[in-house]
Design a protein around this motif. Structure first.
Motif, short mmCIF file in Angstrom:
data_model
loop_
_atom_site.label_atom_id
_atom_site.label_comp_id
_atom_site.label_asym_id
_atom_site.label_seq_id
_atom_site.Cartn_x
_atom_site.Cartn_y
_atom_site.Cartn_z
N VAL B 300 75.85 -3.43 64.26
CA VAL B 300 74.57 -2.69 64.16
C VAL B 300 74.69 -1.63 65.05
O VAL B 300 74.05 -0.53 64.89
CB VAL B 300 73.36 -3.69 64.74
CG1 VAL B 300 72.11 -3.02 64.90
CG2 VAL B 300 73.57 -5.03 63.79
N LEU B 303 75.94 1.24 63.26
CA LEU B 303 74.99 1.56 62.21
C LEU B 303 73.95 2.51 62.81
O LEU B 303 73.66 3.55 62.38
CB LEU B 303 74.42 0.42 61.46
CG LEU B 303 73.15 0.51 60.46
CD1 LEU B 303 74.09 1.31 59.29
CD2 LEU B 303 72.76 -0.66 60.31
N ILE B 304 73.42 2.17 64.03
CA ILE B 304 72.66 2.93 64.36
C ILE B 304 72.86 4.36 64.88
O ILE B 304 72.15 5.56 64.44
CB ILE B 304 71.94 2.27 65.86
CG1 ILE B 304 71.31 1.02 65.75
CG2 ILE B 304 70.99 3.22 66.48
CD1 ILE B 304 71.05 0.29 66.85
N GLU B 308 71.44 7.55 63.19
CA GLU B 308 70.86 8.67 63.82
C GLU B 308 71.46 9.99 63.42
O GLU B 308 70.81 10.89 63.28
CB GLU B 308 71.37 8.48 65.56
CG GLU B 308 70.35 7.70 66.18
CD GLU B 308 70.84 7.33 67.51
OE1 GLU B 308 70.03 6.66 68.46
OE2 GLU B 308 71.96 7.79 67.88
N MET B 438 58.36 -7.21 68.59
CA MET B 438 59.67 -6.68 68.89
C MET B 438 59.75 -5.96 70.45
O MET B 438 60.65 -6.30 71.05
CB MET B 438 59.84 -5.18 67.95
CG MET B 438 60.47 -5.70 66.81
SD MET B 438 60.62 -4.58 65.39
CE MET B 438 59.88 -3.25 66.05
N MET B 439 58.86 -5.19 70.59
CA MET B 439 58.53 -4.78 72.12
C MET B 439 58.74 -5.57 73.22
O MET B 439 59.62 -5.55 74.08
CB MET B 439 57.47 -3.80 72.26
CG MET B 439 57.48 -2.58 71.55
SD MET B 439 59.11 -1.66 71.31
CE MET B 439 59.15 -1.10 73.07
N MET B 442 62.37 -6.82 74.19
CA MET B 442 63.17 -5.90 74.42
C MET B 442 64.02 -5.99 75.57
O MET B 442 64.91 -5.47 75.99
CB MET B 442 62.52 -4.47 74.26
CG MET B 442 62.27 -4.19 72.86
SD MET B 442 63.63 -3.73 71.52
CE MET B 442 63.91 -2.17 72.44
N MET B 473 63.87 -9.25 62.90
CA MET B 473 65.23 -8.98 63.65
C MET B 473 65.38 -10.01 64.75
O MET B 473 65.57 -9.57 65.78
CB MET B 473 65.28 -7.53 64.28
CG MET B 473 66.32 -6.83 64.47
SD MET B 473 67.47 -6.60 63.27
CE MET B 473 68.94 -6.15 64.11
N GLY B 477 63.55 -10.66 68.67
CA GLY B 477 64.40 -9.59 68.95
C GLY B 477 64.81 -9.13 70.33
O GLY B 477 64.87 -8.17 70.82
N PHE B 479 67.37 -7.79 71.53
CA PHE B 479 68.57 -6.99 71.18
C PHE B 479 68.70 -5.66 72.34
O PHE B 479 67.78 -4.99 72.44
CB PHE B 479 68.11 -6.23 69.80
CG PHE B 479 69.31 -5.78 69.02
CD1 PHE B 479 70.08 -6.50 68.42
CD2 PHE B 479 69.87 -4.51 69.38
CE1 PHE B 479 71.05 -6.05 67.63
CE2 PHE B 479 71.05 -3.98 68.89
CZ PHE B 479 71.51 -4.60 67.89
N PHE B 481 70.08 -2.65 73.71
CA PHE B 481 70.22 -1.34 73.64
C PHE B 481 71.19 -0.58 74.81
O PHE B 481 70.39 -0.73 75.73
CB PHE B 481 69.33 -0.40 72.91
CG PHE B 481 68.98 -0.76 71.64
CD1 PHE B 481 68.18 -1.78 71.34
CD2 PHE B 481 69.78 -0.09 70.48
CE1 PHE B 481 68.01 -2.12 69.91
CE2 PHE B 481 69.42 -0.22 69.20
CZ PHE B 481 68.48 -1.50 68.93
#
Lengths: 347, 482
Positions: B300, B303-304, B308, B438-439, B442, B473, B477, B479, B481
């Motif tokens: 992923v 992919l991001i 981008e 989602m947020m 995070m 997701m 999520g 996830f 970053f």
């Protein structure tokens, strides 16, 4: 890019691609497979010295035990035979063992050998060229494969081989992409003293090959060996280029190319099966050449290729010298794979 | 073609089920699946066995955290161990020495040494502003020297000519001497491909190494390599003090298990991966991402980055705002998205990087999909602005006009409208609280990188993204970053 945006993008593209994928006909086939516990049992244990063990057992008529079967499994897996084919063979052996058919190591040896040879049953048709005077136009051999497998080197060796058989040979420098590929082929042409038709880097590959065919026909050449640029089977545009080469060759002679050889590097793992499948779809392969078998790699993935596509393995490459090419002999190949020292490795 | 690990594990994980502890009995099926997945990904058998032992030792007796299912806990361990083995972050070249810094390239025939030499030169010239001199010590393969000369010209590196009659050691020495004179920062010495069991050739490269005294000795290896990677890596590692690895041809569909074998055996970092035919197709290697690829869990992060680069971010952000405000998804939006997706090129490749979608990627034909998308764009182009904003007004006669305008059939127009409806629905779902949810997740992190959260929902209902609508997701999520 902020986290929020990155996150959004991932979701966006994921959803979009999922949707597009569905709309355009891809479907999910997630079927978890059951795997046999036998293979697992085999892999947890000893992995040393199958050959020595076998050597010590041959003729000694000792009984076979489970750990020897495990060693066989290891030997097959480390030769890139692949999980599926390995499992098939070990299953057969386990069955035979439980039926008490494997009394001694000689029987066992014969059994594995036969299993492996059985897979290659349809793969041992040698390439036969037509008699020179029966041909209205040249016999066209197209060489294809991913980058760095040894296409050009194989052409150099094949040119020598066909000349030794009394054929006149011409080379077509169809790799117009890689720097100095044309020069490399020309060197092989000089070594063999055969003509090379080339236009230079950046030229259209199909037209170079077409030129070579026209020239060969005019000169009454028997065999044209056409080189192509290495390309990954996943590169759509390059695969379409290959399809175009094929179409152009067919325009010259509808029966050509008479042979399309996929060159596979023996070092390659399971990906070689993907390569073969994709190239077969695009270029309609008629045979396979396995190169670099002089190293420690065993090339076991050709069992998977043979099983899926049933293509003949025409030649094996065993070095960089002009004579380092032989016809594929299943027995020799299998013995080498199983580690049995064979003196008649390649003739 | 591949049954990737997440798919394999979905069955096996059921045996772990709701247990609150990982035991020998409940993980044995899953371990076997991991083993098979690694073997199918071409990880060398001895490495697979050692790795499985490590995972087993760590997993046994592990308490299952309340936030995760037992299956997820197991997967987390596998991924963490894999990442630990591969190394955490990218390691770049270390050229800190009295110039010229010498880089020696070594590897089997056809691994991609010469191409990588040129790519590396381009990287050093453009990204690190170095003055680079290339020299070929390959006096065996026909036209190998010509090849490097041509490539040097293409990437703007200086080329030091050599002759096939010369000894490789002498070639390297002369090049370095020349580099000193001309104040080059870096000399890259390309060498002939050689088999690890060829004693004479291995002695030769040892001698070249001794004479050139490189700061970086890079082992170049084809990412499609099978089990032999273990033997070869060991032999080169024994013969030469390797400092790093370049993994080539990584733009294909090989799982790249060789990378794991080589890292395990040599302990040396993979510094770069070759990802295409062009000279700029050399990327720093991120080990944590490969772990996911080997396990078939998608990549992923890469992919991001790709997205981008290829996506008009302003447009994407605009759409994001619009959707989070709950506004409608019009045909204008759809056209923008189609254009962006069409502009990304290799969709199958991108899909392959998404967790759980590896299989679907295999079924997608980029060319056909692009053609379809271009058609859809043409259909939308044939509409009036009013129709694009409000597709409901598109009646039979309008459809006929649009079909004629785009050179397609009415059925195609209908299909597009249906697809738009589906997308609209999806976007609505996403707008409603999806973002907020989602947020929340995070900050936590916690899950291993590589899209694990998305790949492995509790209960193993796999793969995600296939069910319909916009897939979540991961559970909430988590996830991370960077």
């Amino acid at each position: 890019m902020t986290q929020k945006n990155a996150f959004f993008l991932v979701r966006w593209i994921r959803g979009l691609l999922a949707l597009f994928g569905r709309l355009f006909g891809a479907s999910s086939k997630a079927a978890p497979q059951d795997f046999d516990s036998k293979l697992e049992a085999g892999m947890g244990k000893s992995r040393s010295g199958f050959v020595e063990r076998l050597a010590s057992l041959v003729g000694a008529s000792k009984t076979i035990d489970r750990s020897l079967l495990d060693d066989i499994e290891t030997t097959l897996l480390t030769a890139d035979v692949g999980v599926d084919a390995t499992r098939q063979i070990t299953d057969e052996l386990t069955d035979a063992l439980s039926r008490k058919e494997l009394k001694d190591s000689a029987t066992l040896w014969a059994r594995i050998r036969n299993s492996l040879l059985g897979i290659l049953e349809n793969s041992q048709t040698p390439l036969s060229l037509p008699e020179s005077d029966e041909q209205p136009s040249p016999f066209v051999i197209l060489m294809v494969g991913v980058n760095g497998v040894g296409k050009t080197t194989t052409i150099g060796k094949l040119a020598k081989r066909f000349q030794d058989q009394g054929k006149s040979v011409m080379l077509a420098a169809g790799d117009t992409f890689r720097a100095a590929a044309v020069e490399q082929l020309k060197t092989w042409g000089e070594r063999n003293n055969v003509p090379v038709v080339a236009q230079g880097t950046g030229a259209d590959s199909a037209s170079v090959i077409f030129d070579a065919l026209s020239s060969a026909k005019a000169k009454g050449i028997d065999v044209v060996l056409a080189d192509t640029a290495g390309r990954l089977h996943t590169a759509d545009n390059l695969m379409s280029e290959l399809a175009k080469i094929r179409r152009v060759v067919q325009k010259f002679d509808p029966s050509a190319p008479h042979e399309t050889l996929l060159v596979v590097d023996a070092v390659t793992g399971q990906n070689a099966l993907n390569q073969a499948t994709e190239f077969h779809e695009t270029a309609k392969l008629s045979g396979v050449v396995v190169t670099k078998l002089d190293g420690t790699a065993k090339g076991g993935v050709i069992f998977a290729i043979a099983k899926r596509l049933g293509l003949p393995i025409r030649f094996v490459g065993v070095g960089e010298g002009i004579d380092d090419l032989g016809e594929f002999k299943p027995e020799t190949f299998v013995d080498a794979l199983l580690g049995k020292v064979s003196e008649e490795s390649v003739q | 073609m591949f049954n990737n690990l997440s798919e394999r594990l979905s069955g096996a994980l059921k045996t772990i089920g709701g247990k609150n502890k990982l035991t020998e009995a409940n993980i044995s099926d899953s371990l076997r699946e991991v083993r098979m997945a690694l073997l199918e990904a071409d990880v060398a058998l001895p490495v697979v066995m050692a790795f499985i032992d490590q995972v087993k030792a760590r997993a046994l007796g592990t308490e299952v955290a309340t936030s995760l299912s037992a299956g997820q806990t197991f997967i987390k361990i596998v991924n963490e161990e894999l990442t630990k083995l591969m190394g955490e972050a990218n390691e770049s070249l270390n050229l800190a020495t009295q110039p010229p810094a010498v880089i020696l390239m070594a590897g089997l025939q056809g691994a991609g040494k010469t191409t990588s030499t040129a790519k590396l030169a381009k990287h050093l010239i453009e990204k690190e502003k170095k003055k680079v001199l290339l020299v070929s010590a390959d006096v065996y393969r026909p036209a190998a020297i010509d090849q490097l000369e041509t490539l040097a010209g293409q990437v703007g590196a200086e080329f030091f000519p050599s002759q096939i009659k010369q000894k490789p050691v002498k070639i390297a020495q002369a090049a370095i001497k020349h580099a000193r004179k001309t104040a080059a920062d870096v000399v890259i010495v390309d060498t002939a491909g050689r088999l690890a069991i060829d004693a004479e050739m291995m002695a030769e490269i040892k001698a070249v190494h001794k004479a050139a005294n490189p700061v970086e000795t890079l082992f170049v290896v084809d990412s499609m390599t099978g089990q032999d990677a273990a033997n070869t890596a060991k032999a080169f590692h024994d013969a030469l003090p390797l400092t790093g690895v370049i993994l080539t041809k990584a733009d294909g569909d090989a799982r790249g298990g060789a990378a794991l074998s080589i890292r395990f055996i040599t302990g040396k970092p993979i510094k770069f991966i070759g990802t295409g035919e062009k000279a700029e197709a050399l990327e720093p290697f991120h080990p944590d991402r490969l772990a996911s690829r080997i396990l078939g869990m998608g990549d992923v992060l890469s992919l991001i980055e790709e997205v981008e680069q290829k996506v008009d971010q302003q447009k994407a952000e605009k759409l994001a705002r619009k959707i989070s405000k709950g506004k409608g998804f019009t045909l204008v939006d759809m056209k923008e998205q189609l254009e962006q997706v069409a502009g990304m090129g290799d969709l199958a490749g991108m899909l392959g990087k998404l967790p759980g979608m590896g299989q679907m990627a295999g079924q997608i034909n980029n060319a056909n999909m692009n053609k379809d998308m271009r058609r859809q764009i043409a259909i939308i182009n044939s509409m009036t602005p009013k129709e694009r904003r409000n597709p409901l007004i598109i009646s039979g006669s309008r459809k006929r006009r649009i079909a004629n305008g785009s050179g397609l059939q009415i059925a195609d127009v209908n299909r597009l409208l249906k697809q738009h409806k589906q997308m609209e629905k999806m976007m609505k779902k996403m707008g409603k609280g999806g973002m907020a949810k989602m947020m929340r997740g995070m900050g936590g992190g916690g899950m291993p990188p590589g899209g694990m959260g998305g790949g492995m929902p509790p209960g193993g209902g796999l793969p995600p993204g296939m069910g319909g609508g916009m897939p979540p997701m991961g559970g909430g999520g988590n996830f991370p970053f960077k």
